[in-house]
Design a protein around this motif. Structure first.
Motif, PDB file in Angstrom:
ATOM      1  N   THR A   1      -4.118  17.860 -26.824  1.00  0.00           N
ATOM      2  CA  THR A   1      -3.760  18.634 -25.647  1.00  0.00           C
ATOM      3  C   THR A   1      -2.328  18.396 -25.196  1.00  0.00           C
ATOM      4  N   ARG A   2      -1.715  17.307 -25.594  1.00  0.00           N
ATOM      5  CA  ARG A   2      -0.338  17.019 -25.172  1.00  0.00           C
ATOM      6  C   ARG A   2       0.612  17.381 -26.293  1.00  0.00           C
ATOM      7  N   SER A   3       1.596  18.250 -25.982  1.00  0.00           N
ATOM      8  CA  SER A   3       2.546  18.682 -27.001  1.00  0.00           C
ATOM      9  C   SER A   3       3.953  18.171 -26.758  1.00  0.00           C
ATOM     10  N   TYR A   4       4.243  17.607 -25.570  1.00  0.00           N
ATOM     11  CA  TYR A   4       5.591  17.129 -25.311  1.00  0.00           C
ATOM     12  C   TYR A   4       5.597  16.000 -24.284  1.00  0.00           C
ATOM     13  N   VAL A   5       6.654  15.195 -24.342  1.00  0.00           N
ATOM     14  CA  VAL A   5       6.874  14.089 -23.414  1.00  0.00           C
ATOM     15  C   VAL A   5       8.344  14.103 -23.013  1.00  0.00           C
ATOM     16  N   THR A   6       8.605  13.911 -21.719  1.00  0.00           N
ATOM     17  CA  THR A   6       9.974  13.806 -21.212  1.00  0.00           C
ATOM     18  C   THR A   6      10.259  12.375 -20.805  1.00  0.00           C
ATOM     19  N   VAL A   7      11.319  11.809 -21.363  1.00  0.00           N
ATOM     20  CA  VAL A   7      11.780  10.464 -21.025  1.00  0.00           C
ATOM     21  C   VAL A   7      13.104  10.631 -20.294  1.00  0.00           C
ATOM     22  N   ALA A   8      13.154  10.243 -19.022  1.00  0.00           N
ATOM     23  CA  ALA A   8      14.326  10.503 -18.190  1.00  0.00           C
ATOM     24  C   ALA A   8      15.046   9.210 -17.832  1.00  0.00           C
ATOM     25  N   PHE A   9      16.375   9.290 -17.840  1.00  0.00           N
ATOM     26  CA  PHE A   9      17.225   8.171 -17.453  1.00  0.00           C
ATOM     27  C   PHE A   9      18.106   8.624 -16.295  1.00  0.00           C
ATOM     28  N   GLY A  10      18.113   7.831 -15.219  1.00  0.00           N
ATOM     29  CA  GLY A  10      18.908   8.197 -14.056  1.00  0.00           C
ATOM     30  C   GLY A  10      19.968   7.170 -13.734  1.00  0.00           C
ATOM     31  N   CYS A  11      21.097   7.650 -13.242  1.00  0.00           N
ATOM     32  CA  CYS A  11      22.126   6.761 -12.698  1.00  0.00           C
ATOM     33  C   CYS A  11      22.709   7.449 -11.465  1.00  0.00           C
ATOM     34  N   THR A  12      23.785   6.915 -10.940  1.00  0.00           N
ATOM     35  CA  THR A  12      24.294   7.424  -9.667  1.00  0.00           C
ATOM     36  C   THR A  12      24.781   8.859  -9.781  1.00  0.00           C
ATOM     37  N   GLY A  13      25.648   9.109 -10.763  1.00  0.00           N
ATOM     38  CA  GLY A  13      26.229  10.446 -10.893  1.00  0.00           C
ATOM     39  C   GLY A  13      25.651  11.276 -12.010  1.00  0.00           C
ATOM     40  N   GLY A  14      24.826  10.683 -12.874  1.00  0.00           N
ATOM     41  CA  GLY A  14      24.241  11.426 -13.982  1.00  0.00           C
ATOM     42  C   GLY A  14      25.244  11.824 -15.040  1.00  0.00           C
ATOM     43  N   ARG A  15      26.328  11.044 -15.177  1.00  0.00           N
ATOM     44  CA  ARG A  15      27.399  11.450 -16.075  1.00  0.00           C
ATOM     45  C   ARG A  15      27.670  10.448 -17.196  1.00  0.00           C
ATOM     46  N   HIS A  16      27.546   9.157 -16.916  1.00  0.00           N
ATOM     47  CA  HIS A  16      27.938   8.143 -17.895  1.00  0.00           C
ATOM     48  C   HIS A  16      26.731   7.394 -18.465  1.00  0.00           C
ATOM     49  N   ARG A  17      26.165   6.459 -17.661  1.00  0.00           N
ATOM     50  CA  ARG A  17      25.116   5.581 -18.176  1.00  0.00           C
ATOM     51  C   ARG A  17      23.860   6.332 -18.576  1.00  0.00           C
TER      52      ARG A  17
ATOM     53  N   GLY B   1      17.806  13.783  -7.034  1.00  0.00           N
ATOM     54  CA  GLY B   1      16.366  13.742  -7.215  1.00  0.00           C
ATOM     55  C   GLY B   1      15.927  13.516  -8.647  1.00  0.00           C
ATOM     56  N   VAL B   2      14.720  12.973  -8.797  1.00  0.00           N
ATOM     57  CA  VAL B   2      14.130  12.692 -10.104  1.00  0.00           C
ATOM     58  C   VAL B   2      13.539  13.984 -10.675  1.00  0.00           C
ATOM     59  N   PRO B   3      13.724  14.271 -11.973  1.00  0.00           N
ATOM     60  CA  PRO B   3      13.124  15.477 -12.569  1.00  0.00           C
ATOM     61  C   PRO B   3      11.617  15.509 -12.370  1.00  0.00           C
ATOM     62  N   ALA B   4      11.121  16.630 -11.912  1.00  0.00           N
ATOM     63  CA  ALA B   4       9.701  16.734 -11.563  1.00  0.00           C
ATOM     64  C   ALA B   4       8.782  16.589 -12.763  1.00  0.00           C
ATOM     65  N   ASP B   5       9.268  16.950 -13.962  1.00  0.00           N
ATOM     66  CA  ASP B   5       8.389  16.948 -15.129  1.00  0.00           C
ATOM     67  C   ASP B   5       8.564  15.704 -15.998  1.00  0.00           C
ATOM     68  N   ALA B   6       9.259  14.673 -15.493  1.00  0.00           N
ATOM     69  CA  ALA B   6       9.478  13.463 -16.288  1.00  0.00           C
ATOM     70  C   ALA B   6       8.184  12.661 -16.434  1.00  0.00           C
ATOM     71  N   ASP B   7       7.892  12.219 -17.663  1.00  0.00           N
ATOM     72  CA  ASP B   7       6.733  11.361 -17.908  1.00  0.00           C
ATOM     73  C   ASP B   7       7.096   9.888 -17.756  1.00  0.00           C
ATOM     74  N   PHE B   8       8.289   9.512 -18.223  1.00  0.00           N
ATOM     75  CA  PHE B   8       8.803   8.155 -18.046  1.00  0.00           C
ATOM     76  C   PHE B   8      10.173   8.250 -17.385  1.00  0.00           C
ATOM     77  N   VAL B   9      10.437   7.422 -16.392  1.00  0.00           N
ATOM     78  CA  VAL B   9      11.718   7.390 -15.706  1.00  0.00           C
ATOM     79  C   VAL B   9      12.276   5.978 -15.753  1.00  0.00           C
ATOM     80  N   PHE B  10      13.514   5.845 -16.243  1.00  0.00           N
ATOM     81  CA  PHE B  10      14.178   4.547 -16.330  1.00  0.00           C
ATOM     82  C   PHE B  10      15.465   4.590 -15.507  1.00  0.00           C
ATOM     83  N   ASP B  11      15.655   3.552 -14.697  1.00  0.00           N
ATOM     84  CA  ASP B  11      16.786   3.472 -13.775  1.00  0.00           C
ATOM     85  C   ASP B  11      17.935   2.719 -14.445  1.00  0.00           C
ATOM     86  N   ALA B  12      19.064   3.407 -14.641  1.00  0.00           N
ATOM     87  CA  ALA B  12      20.218   2.789 -15.297  1.00  0.00           C
ATOM     88  C   ALA B  12      21.243   2.257 -14.306  1.00  0.00           C
TER      89      ALA B  12
END
Length: 296
Positions: free
Chosen positions: A252-268, A187-198
């Motif tokens: 009002t905004r103090s943080y941003v989450t940039v998330a990168f996802g791949c199949t196993g979440g280990r390498h890319r 699953g994609v992190p619920a608090d991610a602001d940007f999600v990029f598919d690797a």
């Protein structure tokens, strides 16, 4: 929640980080490291005095130390921690014990989400029983703590802010960035602001030499650095973030989450999170952190 100042009268600082497993101690230690602390995790408690003596010798010795000591230590050693903290105080340091706590319900959910083993699982206990035993073992440390931080309702960004606020560490109040890696199958992190598919990128998993490693390892980074598609991907995502992240600075905004996802979440995804975090630091963002959901 109790509070304390991390440094008093110019003495070298020692923060002893303890608390419940899964409460955010690793995030706290990474935060201290980002703020210039010399950090060591899972130090045998009996070695606390020896460690301090070793690293504080010489003119260039660090003046800010943080050490993780928790239930992974021998339980008998934890009972002697007050004595060893007093020993450190006689060396001219200002030791403080910071205890991280979280409700049992949240801990159960976090372990279910990450599928990590509890440090006391080797005793053959069910997770709920392991948590209850850990809480009992650490009860004297919680009572001794100079600062207690409940992380039940905090995400990674909020925890970093809470740590620096409660300890008066002076983290810059501008926008903080978290670069996170994850596995799409969980699953994609619920608090991610940007999600990029690797998943479109070459996968080191299929190289038997690289499979046991992670995106933090030099061999994996060298492999991905040599891939034309990866080079283009990093350049384009870096350009996108350079353009849009500065525009997200608001009162009002103090943080941003940039998330990168791949199949196993280990390498890319791990490689990309580390690479783009380094890219942000090179552009002088004051508060940049990484979090690898499937590794941390």
């Amino acid at each position: 929640m109790s509070g304390a100042t991390a440094n008093d009268g110019g003495k070298p600082t020692l923060l002893v980080v303890s608390g419940m497993s899964g409460s955010g101690k690793s995030v706290a230690l990474k935060t201290f490291e980002d703020l210039g602390f010399y950090c060591v995790d899972n130090l045998p408690a009996e070695l606390l005095g020896s460690f301090v003596r070793s690293v504080t010798e010489g003119d260039s010795a660090p003046r800010k130390l943080a050490v993780g000591i928790d239930v992974r230590n021998r339980h008998g050693d934890l009972a002697s921690l007050p004595e060893w903290l007093s020993e450190v105080g006689t060396m001219g340091l200002d030791p403080k014990l910071v205890f991280f706590d979280t409700s049992n319900a949240v801990l159960l959910k976090r372990y279910a989400d990450t599928r990590r083993r509890h440090p006391l699982s080797h005793l053959g206990l069910a997770l709920a029983d392991a948590i209850a035993l850990e809480r009992q073992v650490l009860k004297p440390l919680r009572a001794l703590a100079d600062v207690t931080i409940d992380t039940s309702d905090l995400n990674v960004h909020q925890l970093r802010r809470q740590v620096t606020t409660d300890l008066n560490l002076g983290l810059d109040a501008s926008l903080s960035l978290l670069f996170e890696s994850f596995a799409y199958r969980r699953g994609v992190p619920a608090d991610a602001d940007f999600v990029f598919d690797a998943r479109v990128l070459p996968n080191p998993h299929w190289d038997p030499r690289l499979r046991p490693l992670s995106g933090r390892d030099r061999a994996v980074a060298d492999y991905l650095d040599a891939q034309p598609d990866v080079i283009d991907y990093v350049a384009q995502v870096g350009g996108f973030l350079d353009h849009w992240l500065p525009r997200m600075r608001t009162d009002t905004r103090s943080y941003v989450t940039v998330a990168f996802g791949c199949t196993g979440g280990r390498h890319r995804s791990v490689y990309l999170a580390e690479t783009l975090a380094a890219h942000a630091r090179e552009r002088d963002w004051p508060d940049v952190a990484t979090y690898h959901r499937e590794l941390d």
